[in-house]
Write a protein that holds these residues in place. Structure first.
Motif, PDB file in Angstrom:
ATOM      1  N   VAL A 198       0.822  -1.210   0.000  1.00 49.11           N
ATOM      2  CA  VAL A 198       0.000   0.000   0.000  1.00 49.11           C
ATOM      3  C   VAL A 198       0.857   1.260   0.000  1.00 49.11           C
ATOM      4  O   VAL A 198       0.663   2.170  -0.816  1.00 49.11           O
ATOM      5  CB  VAL A 198      -0.960   0.000   1.211  1.00 49.11           C
ATOM      6  N   ARG A 199       1.823   1.339   0.892  1.00 45.07           N
ATOM      7  CA  ARG A 199       2.620   2.565   0.983  1.00 45.07           C
ATOM      8  C   ARG A 199       3.504   2.746  -0.241  1.00 45.07           C
ATOM      9  O   ARG A 199       3.757   3.881  -0.662  1.00 45.07           O
ATOM     10  CB  ARG A 199       3.437   2.552   2.265  1.00 45.07           C
ATOM     11  N   LYS A 200       3.970   1.658  -0.826  1.00 46.36           N
ATOM     12  CA  LYS A 200       4.737   1.763  -2.065  1.00 46.36           C
ATOM     13  C   LYS A 200       3.845   2.285  -3.191  1.00 46.36           C
ATOM     14  O   LYS A 200       4.292   3.059  -4.039  1.00 46.36           O
ATOM     15  CB  LYS A 200       5.321   0.403  -2.451  1.00 46.36           C
ATOM     16  N   ASN A 201       2.582   1.841  -3.192  1.00 46.02           N
ATOM     17  CA  ASN A 201       1.650   2.308  -4.212  1.00 46.02           C
ATOM     18  C   ASN A 201       1.396   3.806  -4.079  1.00 46.02           C
ATOM     19  O   ASN A 201       1.347   4.541  -5.075  1.00 46.02           O
ATOM     20  CB  ASN A 201       0.330   1.540  -4.089  1.00 46.02           C
ATOM     21  N   ILE A 202       1.255   4.278  -2.845  1.00 44.32           N
ATOM     22  CA  ILE A 202       1.056   5.707  -2.613  1.00 44.32           C
ATOM     23  C   ILE A 202       2.307   6.488  -3.010  1.00 44.32           C
ATOM     24  O   ILE A 202       2.219   7.564  -3.613  1.00 44.32           O
ATOM     25  CB  ILE A 202       0.685   5.961  -1.142  1.00 44.32           C
ATOM     26  N   ALA A 203       3.475   5.941  -2.673  1.00 40.77           N
ATOM     27  CA  ALA A 203       4.724   6.607  -3.058  1.00 40.77           C
ATOM     28  C   ALA A 203       4.843   6.715  -4.573  1.00 40.77           C
ATOM     29  O   ALA A 203       5.321   7.728  -5.105  1.00 40.77           O
ATOM     30  CB  ALA A 203       5.910   5.847  -2.480  1.00 40.77           C
TER      31      ALA A 203
ATOM     32  N   TYR B 223      -6.033  -0.800  -4.583  1.00 42.63           N
ATOM     33  CA  TYR B 223      -6.644   0.526  -4.734  1.00 42.63           C
ATOM     34  C   TYR B 223      -7.427   0.907  -3.479  1.00 42.63           C
ATOM     35  O   TYR B 223      -7.241   1.999  -2.920  1.00 42.63           O
ATOM     36  CB  TYR B 223      -7.571   0.545  -5.950  1.00 42.63           C
ATOM     37  N   ALA B 224      -8.315   0.031  -3.014  1.00 39.59           N
ATOM     38  CA  ALA B 224      -9.169   0.340  -1.870  1.00 39.59           C
ATOM     39  C   ALA B 224      -8.350   0.604  -0.614  1.00 39.59           C
ATOM     40  O   ALA B 224      -8.612   1.568   0.127  1.00 39.59           O
ATOM     41  CB  ALA B 224     -10.155  -0.805  -1.634  1.00 39.59           C
TER      42      ALA B 224
ATOM     43  N   THR C 165     -13.476  -5.414   5.278  1.00 41.08           N
ATOM     44  CA  THR C 165     -14.643  -4.547   5.169  1.00 41.08           C
ATOM     45  C   THR C 165     -14.425  -3.474   4.119  1.00 41.08           C
ATOM     46  O   THR C 165     -15.318  -3.186   3.304  1.00 41.08           O
ATOM     47  CB  THR C 165     -14.950  -3.885   6.530  1.00 41.08           C
ATOM     48  N   ILE C 166     -13.249  -2.870   4.111  1.00 40.56           N
ATOM     49  CA  ILE C 166     -12.952  -1.810   3.149  1.00 40.56           C
ATOM     50  C   ILE C 166     -13.022  -2.340   1.727  1.00 40.56           C
ATOM     51  O   ILE C 166     -13.672  -1.760   0.857  1.00 40.56           O
ATOM     52  CB  ILE C 166     -11.565  -1.198   3.438  1.00 40.56           C
TER      53      ILE C 166
ATOM     54  N   ILE D 178     -16.256  -1.481  -0.762  1.00 43.12           N
ATOM     55  CA  ILE D 178     -16.048  -0.649  -1.942  1.00 43.12           C
ATOM     56  C   ILE D 178     -16.399  -1.408  -3.215  1.00 43.12           C
ATOM     57  O   ILE D 178     -17.058  -0.871  -4.118  1.00 43.12           O
ATOM     58  CB  ILE D 178     -14.602  -0.136  -1.989  1.00 43.12           C
ATOM     59  N   MET D 179     -16.010  -2.672  -3.323  1.00 44.22           N
ATOM     60  CA  MET D 179     -16.292  -3.426  -4.536  1.00 44.22           C
ATOM     61  C   MET D 179     -17.777  -3.723  -4.700  1.00 44.22           C
ATOM     62  O   MET D 179     -18.265  -3.866  -5.817  1.00 44.22           O
ATOM     63  CB  MET D 179     -15.483  -4.726  -4.548  1.00 44.22           C
TER      64      MET D 179
END
Length: 229
Positions: A35-40, A105-106, A125-126, A130-131
């Motif tokens: 997740v954090r790599k994706n945001i970076a 993504y979520a 849950t997230i 979302i899906m």
């Protein structure tokens, strides 16, 4: 959730449903550390980007990636020497890729909004909420007995894990029904010959990605004005 998504007598479709939930858990487990790599990555062109700008980049990256995987698999049916059986096998693998992209993504959107994603039940849950779109948000707010907008912040970030476990049981049943049906239709479309599958596969994935993006916006609401610690 994968081990407790269905209660009571086991119906005939349980093995297939459990496979869908197992794929979901596998996707969440694989993508959570990224997740954090994706945001970076979404910030790499502009390290000073605001949360709103990063979310827009994450949305574009997700739609582009999901559309590309659908078109690539759909195009195999038209390639010389590639039969329908091979295309179906590739499409089965692409279903996991689609889940992984959607989970990444979520969870990335939740991280930007400062919603805790350390616990597995919150991640489930997230992703499912979302899906599933409107069905997911209705279920979450009803079971949690919370009213108001933006369940991603109001429910997932605040209610106890035990309540999320109950929510995920219901979401799991809905997810098996809705996701399994959608994927079955899309898989059949992707293996159409003469390049039609590429159009169907890419177009269907683009539509699913767009709906997921809209659902994510409704789940969390306006982006934060600054980065959380």
């Amino acid at each position: 959730m994968a081990t407790g998504a269905l209660d009571g007598p086991v119906p005939a479709a349980a093995p297939r449903g459990q496979r869908v939930l197992d794929l979901l858990d596998k996707a969440i487990d694989a993508q959570s550390p990224l997740v954090r790599k994706n945001i970076a990555r979404a910030r790499q062109r502009n390290p000073e980007a605001t949360p709103a700008q990063v979310i827009r980049n994450l949305e574009r990256m997700y739609v582009s990636a999901l559309t590309g995987t659908g078109a690539a698999v759909g195009g195999t049916a038209a390639a010389p020497g590639i039969g329908t059986g091979v295309a179906l096998a590739l499409s089965a693998g692409e279903a996991l890729s689609s889940l992984e992209l959607s989970a990444l993504y979520a969870l990335s959107i939740a991280e930007v909004h400062g919603v805790p994603i350390d616990e597995l039940e919150r991640r489930r849950t997230i992703v499912m909420g979302i899906m599933l779109g409107g069905t997911g948000s209705t279920t979450i707010t009803k079971v949690a007995e919370r009213t108001g907008q933006h369940w991603g912040r109001q429910v997932v970030a605040k209610v106890p894990v035990e309540m999320l476990h109950q929510i995920n049981k219901i979401l799991g049943r809905n997810f098996v029904t809705k996701y399994g049906t959608k994927q079955g239709i899309i898989v059949l479309g992707r293996v159409a010959p003469f390049g039609i599958g590429a159009v169907i596969g890419g177009g269907a994935n683009a539509a699913l990605a767009t709906l997921t993006v809209r659902s994510g916006r409704r789940a969390f609401g306006p982006p934060p004005t600054s980065w959380h610690a």
